[in-house]
Design a protein around this motif. Sequence first.
Motif: not given
Length: 300
Positions: A248-268
């Motif tokens: 469960d923790e891995r799935e939460e971290l994976s979802a959070r990683l995807d969200e951070v990646r999108r935020e990074i792309t948008e910030a760039e």
Amino acid sequence: MATDALNEDADHLYGLAPEEFTAARNARVREVKPDDRELAARIQELRKPSPAAFLVNQLVRRKSDEIDDLLDLGVELREAQGKGDGRQLNRLARERRGLIGELLDTASAIAEEFDRDASRAVLDEVEQTLAAGTVDEPAGDALRSGRLMRGLQAVGFDPVDLDGAVAGEPMAASARPKRERRGAEAATKADERAATEESEREAREHAKARAEFKVREARARAEEADKELRAATEQADAAEGRLEELRDEREELSARLDEVRREITEAERRARTTERDRGRAEKAAEQAHEELDDATAKRG
């Protein structure tokens, strides 16, 4: 009494084959320990019999009449020794050698029955033990107990060293009634039948006691196995629960990683747009200053 209980357990254990001894003793210790820790400790102290002691213990169980004959011979030998009757001593010594020889033949057969090597050294120790049992009453009691842990050795008619030789307590001399030996007046047929029936009864009781002991031993092993199974199951359940938590923790971290990646792309993307806007603003400002300078110059 604790001594009676110890002797009862020792009687059974020293009737077993040596390779069965340790497991049977340890199982009995586990069974007794919750109710009587002192008895369990005394049983734990019992040691596996030596090869010669094992054969002598078997002789006591299978050839009790012959063993009694031998011990009675010992009484007569000691009496003849005390009287200084050399002729009687020689006659009794020959009779003892013959009886011990017969018992040695039986010991060899017992060794073959248990698939054991009856070496000359082992049979010599059996012979010495049987002879030592005739030297004094304590040695005879130790021999007759059938619970020898090691062989016995006599030096002349000096007392036999019994330290560490007998498990439990040896049978008191008074507990063994004197009997007529072979070569004395024969017993009646009724007595012979009674002796046979008693021997058969003792054999049945011994077999029953051994079967009951094996049941207790098997039950103790089963209970121990059940306890280990319960512990292993609890550990497996705990490990499975922790694995689910980590998944469960891995799935939460994976979802959070995807969200951070999108935020990074948008910030760039925003950074690139802002940089372009800043460049255009710099050019516009530069052009405005140039126009201001031109207007100022024309006015002057």
